[in-house]
Design a protein around this motif. Sequence first.
Motif, PDB file in Angstrom:
ATOM      1  N   LEU B  20       1.568  15.699  -3.201  1.00 11.54           N
ATOM      2  CA  LEU B  20       1.217  14.678  -4.191  1.00 11.54           C
ATOM      3  C   LEU B  20       0.782  15.348  -5.501  1.00 11.54           C
ATOM      4  O   LEU B  20       1.138  14.890  -6.593  1.00 11.54           O
ATOM      5  N   GLY B  21       0.058  16.443  -5.385  1.00  8.56           N
ATOM      6  CA  GLY B  21      -0.333  17.200  -6.584  1.00  8.56           C
ATOM      7  C   GLY B  21       0.895  17.645  -7.356  1.00  8.56           C
ATOM      8  O   GLY B  21       0.931  17.594  -8.591  1.00  8.56           O
ATOM      9  N   HIS B  22       1.935  18.059  -6.628  1.00  9.66           N
ATOM     10  CA  HIS B  22       3.162  18.480  -7.297  1.00  9.66           C
ATOM     11  C   HIS B  22       3.841  17.298  -7.985  1.00  9.66           C
ATOM     12  O   HIS B  22       4.276  17.406  -9.139  1.00  9.66           O
ATOM     13  N   ARG B  23       3.933  16.191  -7.284  1.00  5.73           N
ATOM     14  CA  ARG B  23       4.549  14.995  -7.889  1.00  5.73           C
ATOM     15  C   ARG B  23       3.824  14.619  -9.190  1.00  5.73           C
ATOM     16  O   ARG B  23       4.458  14.293 -10.197  1.00  5.73           O
ATOM     17  N   LEU B  24       2.501  14.659  -9.157  1.00 10.98           N
ATOM     18  CA  LEU B  24       1.743  14.287 -10.355  1.00 10.98           C
ATOM     19  C   LEU B  24       1.937  15.311 -11.464  1.00 10.98           C
ATOM     20  O   LEU B  24       1.970  14.968 -12.645  1.00 10.98           O
ATOM     21  N   SER B  25       2.085  16.581 -11.084  1.00  9.94           N
ATOM     22  CA  SER B  25       2.244  17.622 -12.105  1.00  9.94           C
ATOM     23  C   SER B  25       3.565  17.438 -12.852  1.00  9.94           C
ATOM     24  O   SER B  25       3.705  17.847 -13.999  1.00  9.94           O
ATOM     25  N   GLU B  26       4.548  16.813 -12.197  1.00  8.15           N
ATOM     26  CA  GLU B  26       5.834  16.567 -12.870  1.00  8.15           C
ATOM     27  C   GLU B  26       5.665  15.649 -14.074  1.00  8.15           C
ATOM     28  O   GLU B  26       6.530  15.581 -14.939  1.00  8.15           O
ATOM     29  N   LEU B  27       4.542  14.912 -14.097  1.00  6.74           N
ATOM     30  CA  LEU B  27       4.326  13.956 -15.180  1.00  6.74           C
ATOM     31  C   LEU B  27       3.682  14.591 -16.408  1.00  6.74           C
ATOM     32  O   LEU B  27       3.488  13.929 -17.426  1.00  6.74           O
ATOM     33  N   PHE B 102      -2.143   3.764  -2.613  1.00  7.41           N
ATOM     34  CA  PHE B 102      -1.999   3.778  -1.151  1.00  7.41           C
ATOM     35  C   PHE B 102      -2.595   5.064  -0.571  1.00  7.41           C
ATOM     36  O   PHE B 102      -3.214   5.053   0.482  1.00  7.41           O
ATOM     37  N   PHE B 103      -2.371   6.180  -1.257  1.00  9.10           N
ATOM     38  CA  PHE B 103      -2.917   7.443  -0.749  1.00  9.10           C
ATOM     39  C   PHE B 103      -4.432   7.518  -0.938  1.00  9.10           C
ATOM     40  O   PHE B 103      -5.159   7.939  -0.038  1.00  9.10           O
ATOM     41  N   ASP B 104      -4.917   7.117  -2.100  1.00  9.16           N
ATOM     42  CA  ASP B 104      -6.348   7.258  -2.405  1.00  9.16           C
ATOM     43  C   ASP B 104      -7.234   6.487  -1.428  1.00  9.16           C
ATOM     44  O   ASP B 104      -8.302   6.968  -1.043  1.00  9.16           O
ATOM     45  N   VAL B 105      -6.794   5.290  -1.043  1.00 13.40           N
ATOM     46  CA  VAL B 105      -7.597   4.506  -0.093  1.00 13.40           C
ATOM     47  C   VAL B 105      -7.732   5.298   1.210  1.00 13.40           C
ATOM     48  O   VAL B 105      -8.830   5.471   1.751  1.00 13.40           O
ATOM     49  N   TYR B 106      -6.609   5.804   1.687  1.00 15.11           N
ATOM     50  CA  TYR B 106      -6.613   6.601   2.926  1.00 15.11           C
ATOM     51  C   TYR B 106      -7.456   7.872   2.757  1.00 15.11           C
ATOM     52  O   TYR B 106      -8.282   8.216   3.599  1.00 15.11           O
ATOM     53  N   HIS B 107      -7.243   8.561   1.647  1.00 14.13           N
ATOM     54  CA  HIS B 107      -7.899   9.845   1.408  1.00 14.13           C
ATOM     55  C   HIS B 107      -9.420   9.703   1.406  1.00 14.13           C
ATOM     56  O   HIS B 107     -10.135  10.506   1.983  1.00 14.13           O
ATOM     57  N   ASP B 134     -12.910   9.813  -5.213  1.00 14.92           N
ATOM     58  CA  ASP B 134     -13.556   8.555  -5.540  1.00 14.92           C
ATOM     59  C   ASP B 134     -13.134   8.095  -6.948  1.00 14.92           C
ATOM     60  O   ASP B 134     -12.814   6.928  -7.166  1.00 14.92           O
ATOM     61  N   TYR B 135     -13.084   9.030  -7.888  1.00 12.40           N
ATOM     62  CA  TYR B 135     -12.600   8.702  -9.231  1.00 12.40           C
ATOM     63  C   TYR B 135     -11.123   8.322  -9.198  1.00 12.40           C
ATOM     64  O   TYR B 135     -10.694   7.415  -9.907  1.00 12.40           O
ATOM     65  N   HIS B 136     -10.339   9.032  -8.378  1.00 14.20           N
ATOM     66  CA  HIS B 136      -8.901   8.736  -8.310  1.00 14.20           C
ATOM     67  C   HIS B 136      -8.681   7.300  -7.840  1.00 14.20           C
ATOM     68  O   HIS B 136      -7.868   6.568  -8.399  1.00 14.20           O
ATOM     69  N   LEU B 137      -9.430   6.918  -6.809  1.00 13.18           N
ATOM     70  CA  LEU B 137      -9.267   5.567  -6.254  1.00 13.18           C
ATOM     71  C   LEU B 137      -9.672   4.501  -7.276  1.00 13.18           C
ATOM     72  O   LEU B 137      -9.007   3.471  -7.409  1.00 13.18           O
ATOM     73  N   GLU B 197      -9.847  -0.708   8.423  1.00  8.65           N
ATOM     74  CA  GLU B 197     -10.489  -0.599   7.112  1.00  8.65           C
ATOM     75  C   GLU B 197      -9.440  -0.294   6.042  1.00  8.65           C
ATOM     76  O   GLU B 197      -9.498  -0.815   4.926  1.00  8.65           O
ATOM     77  N   TYR B 198      -8.477   0.546   6.402  1.00  8.86           N
ATOM     78  CA  TYR B 198      -7.428   0.909   5.449  1.00  8.86           C
ATOM     79  C   TYR B 198      -6.651  -0.331   4.999  1.00  8.86           C
ATOM     80  O   TYR B 198      -6.511  -0.596   3.808  1.00  8.86           O
ATOM     81  N   PHE B 199      -6.156  -1.083   5.970  1.00 14.68           N
ATOM     82  CA  PHE B 199      -5.356  -2.255   5.599  1.00 14.68           C
ATOM     83  C   PHE B 199      -6.200  -3.315   4.899  1.00 14.68           C
ATOM     84  O   PHE B 199      -5.719  -3.992   3.989  1.00 14.68           O
ATOM     85  N   ASN B 200      -7.460  -3.440   5.293  1.00 11.94           N
ATOM     86  CA  ASN B 200      -8.343  -4.372   4.581  1.00 11.94           C
ATOM     87  C   ASN B 200      -8.426  -4.038   3.103  1.00 11.94           C
ATOM     88  O   ASN B 200      -8.270  -4.899   2.240  1.00 11.94           O
ATOM     89  N   GLN B 201      -8.706  -2.765   2.836  1.00 14.92           N
ATOM     90  CA  GLN B 201      -8.906  -2.358   1.437  1.00 14.92           C
ATOM     91  C   GLN B 201      -7.626  -2.484   0.623  1.00 14.92           C
ATOM     92  O   GLN B 201      -7.640  -2.933  -0.520  1.00 14.92           O
ATOM     93  N   VAL B 202      -6.511  -2.059   1.212  1.00 10.69           N
ATOM     94  CA  VAL B 202      -5.234  -2.124   0.497  1.00 10.69           C
ATOM     95  C   VAL B 202      -4.859  -3.576   0.218  1.00 10.69           C
ATOM     96  O   VAL B 202      -4.537  -3.955  -0.913  1.00 10.69           O
ATOM     97  N   GLN B 203      -4.947  -4.385   1.268  1.00  5.61           N
ATOM     98  CA  GLN B 203      -4.485  -5.773   1.117  1.00  5.61           C
ATOM     99  C   GLN B 203      -5.392  -6.577   0.197  1.00  5.61           C
ATOM    100  O   GLN B 203      -4.935  -7.467  -0.519  1.00  5.61           O
ATOM    101  N   GLU B 204      -6.682  -6.243   0.184  1.00  3.22           N
ATOM    102  CA  GLU B 204      -7.592  -6.961  -0.697  1.00  3.22           C
ATOM    103  C   GLU B 204      -7.145  -6.856  -2.158  1.00  3.22           C
ATOM    104  O   GLU B 204      -7.099  -7.843  -2.878  1.00  3.22           O
ATOM    105  N   VAL B 205      -6.811  -5.634  -2.565  1.00  2.00           N
ATOM    106  CA  VAL B 205      -6.382  -5.435  -3.957  1.00  2.00           C
ATOM    107  C   VAL B 205      -5.030  -6.090  -4.209  1.00  2.00           C
ATOM    108  O   VAL B 205      -4.829  -6.761  -5.230  1.00  2.00           O
TER     109      VAL B 205
END
Lengths: 167, 251
Positions: B20-27, B102-107, B134-137, B197-205
Motif C-alpha cells: 500500500l505504501g508503494h501504491r501511495l508513493s506512485e501518487l 477499507f484498509f485503515d479501519v482494519y489496520h 489513526d490520522y490516516h483513518l 467491529e470491522y464491518f460495523n465501522q465500514v458500513q456505518e460510514v
Amino acid sequence: MVKTLFYIEDPVINQTLYEVSDPEIPVLSIMDMGIVRDVKVDGKKIDIKITPTYSGCPAMDTIAVDIKKALEEKGFSVDVELVLAPAWTTDWITPSGRKKLEDYGIATPLEKSMDKRALFDGERIVKCPQCQSHNTIMVSQFGSTACKALFKCEDCLEPFDYFKCLK
Amino acid sequence: MSNQKLYQYLLLLGDNSLILGHRLSELCGHGPSLETDIALTNMSLDLYGQVRSYFQYAAKIKGDNSTEDSVAFLRTEREYHNSILVEQENKDFAHVIVRQFFFDVYHNLLLDKLKSSKDEIIAAIAHKSIKESDYHLRFSSQWVRRLGGGTVISHEKTQAAVTHLYPFIHELVSPIPIEKEMQELGIGINPDDLRDEYFNQVQEVLNEVNLEYAELKERFARGKTGIHTEQLGYILGELQYMQRAYPNMQW
Ligand SMILES: [Zn+2]
C-alpha cells in the motif's frame, strides 16, 4: 505533562547534544525534541538511545550520524541505537523546545481532543505564531513533513505550520 | 514456536504496509490537489517506516546476512503475503480513498490488539504505528464522506470504487493458519475477532452517504497465502528493478 528524561552530568556531552538539531526543524535541538532517550557514559565510551518521532521520519538516519560525528569530534567513541518503545509523543518536547518552535513560526501541539477539532472539524483554535490570533483555518492536514499541518491566519494573512499532536 | 513461523507472521504484517505504501508513493506529484498529494505521500512514508521496523526485525530472525532491504526486495511474487485489496491500482482518486479507508479501519483495529502482543517488538511497533494510522483513518473516512456526499459525479465515482473494492475486504478479516497459531501463542491476532467491529465501522460510514455494497459471500483468502492478482506483478517489477539489475546496490 513534562517528562524529565535523564540528567547528563558531563557538561561537554550535554552541550554537544544540545547542539545537534533536527534537520527538518533546524531551530530545535534533538534534546528539546525529546528524541534522545538514554545516554550511558563509561569513560570515553557513550551509548545513546534515540527514538523516532514518526516511524517513517527520514531524518533519523541523519540524526544518528550527526550525533556520532559531533561527539567523536570531542574525543568520544559513540554507539547510537534506535529504540521504538516507549513511543514518542509530542509531550516529550520540552518547554524550551515549545518556546523555540513558536519563535521560529511553528504553532505548538494542542491537547489531543482540541487537535482533532482543529484538524478535522475546522474549529478556529490554533494560535497564529505571528500575531497570536485564533482566527486561523487549516489549509492542509499534512504539511511539509508528516508531523506538521498547514494553516493560514485570517487576521495577519500569513500561512504557518502547526505541529500536530501525536499521542 | 519456530523462528520460521514468526518470520512468516512478520511478513504478513509488513507486506500490506509495503504494497500500500508503494501504491501511495506512485501518487507523488500526481495527486489531484497539492493538499491530497502531500497527504497521501506522507501516509506512504508512515507505512514505509512501519515496514522498516517489521522487516528489520524479520531480517534479524532470519539471519544469514538478511537485511530489511533483502526482505523487502528479493522475494518472488508468491512469497509476498499482502491482501489483494492493497495491490489494486490507483484507478482514480475515489479508488485511492476507498481502498485506503477499507484498509485503515482494519489496520487500526489490528494495531490496537497488537499493542498487547507478548512479543515486545511487535507490541512496540503497534504502539508507534497506531498513532499514525489513526490520522490516516480520520483522513480517509472524512474523504469517503466528502466524496460520497458530494456531487452526483463524485458519488458515482465513489460508488464505482466501493463496488470494485468491497469484495476484497473479506480477506482482511478471514484468518489463515499462521494467524490462528500466532494468536494461540499470544503474539498475533486472529482477524476473525475483528470481523464484526470491522464491518460495523465500514458500513456505518458507507451508509451515512448512501453508498451501496453487496452482501458478502465467503471468499477464499488468497493474497495472504501468496496468490495474487496480476496487479502485484507490475508493482514488484518497479519495486525490485534496482536491486535485481544492480544487486546489493546502496542508496
Ligand atoms: Zn496571524
